[in-house]
Design an enzyme around this catalytic site. Sequence first.
Site: not given
Lengths: 283, 283
Positions: B31, B86, B106, B155-158, B162
């Site tokens: 990304q 993060d 991650e 705690d993923s992205t939307d 990916p």
Amino acid sequence: MELWFSEFHTPDVKHSLRVDRHLYSKKSDYQQIDIYDTPEFGKVLTLDGNVMLTERDEFIYDEMITHVPMAVHPNVQDVLVIGAGDGGVVKELARYECIQSIDLVEMDEDVVSACRQYLPENACRLDDKRVHIYFDNALRFIRRRKAQYDLIIVDSTDPFGPSEGYFTREFYGICYNALKDDGIMVNQQGSPFYRHDAQAMQRSHKRIVSTFPISRVYQAHIPTYAAGYWLFGFASKKYHPIDDFDREKWLKLHLKTKYYTVRLHAGAFFLPAFLEEMLEEVE
Amino acid sequence: MELWFSEFHTPDVKHSLRVDRHLYSKKSDYQQIDIYDTPEFGKVLTLDGNVMLTERDEFIYDEMITHVPMAVHPNVQDVLVIGAGDGGVVKELARYECIQSIDLVEMDEDVVSACRQYLPENACRLDDKRVHIYFDNALRFIRRRKAQYDLIIVDSTDPFGPSEGYFTREFYGICYNALKDDGIMVNQQGSPFYRHDAQAMQRSHKRIVSTFPISRVYQAHIPTYAAGYWLFGFASKKYHPIDDFDREKWLKLHLKTKYYTVRLHAGAFFLPAFLEEMLEEVE
């Protein structure tokens, strides 16, 4: 061509809505009034460049400022609404048969006529026979009223500019006097997130706390307002917003809502730690 | 020169932050990673142009995704965190002495190294001796784990791009299997306001409901996310998020928080009517 309306929530944060058409624009005696048609939020009313309401999310604000006090006070008959010339609060109030009289005091007649024309679904109940509209200065209007109202809803713009007078100790004092012995005042209390807003909220809360024996703050998610996070003040002479909340009585009214629920009623008063601290600082 | 970062919350709604400096930019194997310094929100991490966290409001997300399940489960020892490179979630988890092991999976090593360098206050507990970082595909990693964790935090992205694989029925099934008999899974569940987000949230909720016996959704105000209104999914084999919530036990830990409180814990599960309806549609 791309047309966007942008509002600065702070000098460094901007919220922008794509605009299909700029439907209305007028500089009234008090403020700049605009109505836009937008693909995401439907029609949008702005005053002096600040979003007041959108068709898509007005239900959140109008339901929360209305149904919370209506579900607490056992017998609201006489209501005073300050500002709210768009008619959204009156639309929610008019659903209650117990209410006998709604005085609406709006300083700017142009807001009302623009909303009647372009936001008829919002303004639809302004012609209810219980509604009396006064185009007047609210301070002058209320000062003459003593122990007259069960509920006062202060639906003003933010405390910077023409509505500044609606956030003073004097104003809360005359509202107190205009309420009956068990009256409730609810006001829009701004957003607690950005510093400038948070300080105004604290000042106003401090003044309400010194005027009313019961004063609580509650919250709602309103996407088009600063930080998407908005507060309301619940100030009361007698009734506590949670202890005196009559859940069963409200449910029996069978009012269909899109945001307010009897569960959310209590939850709206459970605030984040940082906000509890801000309020305690001035209590 | 004026420098602004803008995120489209829908094709017709844009949220923009003034930028002082563009600190970091890298196209990783997975990304586009950027870190900006902004006057209002401090340092801001974006992935593929979407805000992941800001120094100013990360506490809301990280506290709510962590302390809600930690205050319900009576004895969390082994935790799996998916995504969250993060370090914000690990920072909150590391405050609990009861936790013996935190596996962090991650996929993108570059996210971790960028945050260690530019967001050290967020990443500060990644070196805690209980934390084990795996740079791996989470599906592959979890599939090998059976009845190993008390808590899984997704705690993923939307679910567009990916992280799409973290919102499937298969994924929730392997999380279920990786949890002990009384395990809890919490995930970021998107925003219910804009249609595209709301549909994704409904799909994901439907899949969790069909996998876990207990599945509830809770909310927080997060200014930099879409509509300022964010949801979390609480999925559980045994414990109910409110009935089994041990308020006194959590208070005895004396953890100082800025958003989460024991009152807000319950309030976060009291949802607006429109959202209750959306969830019921798929339950």
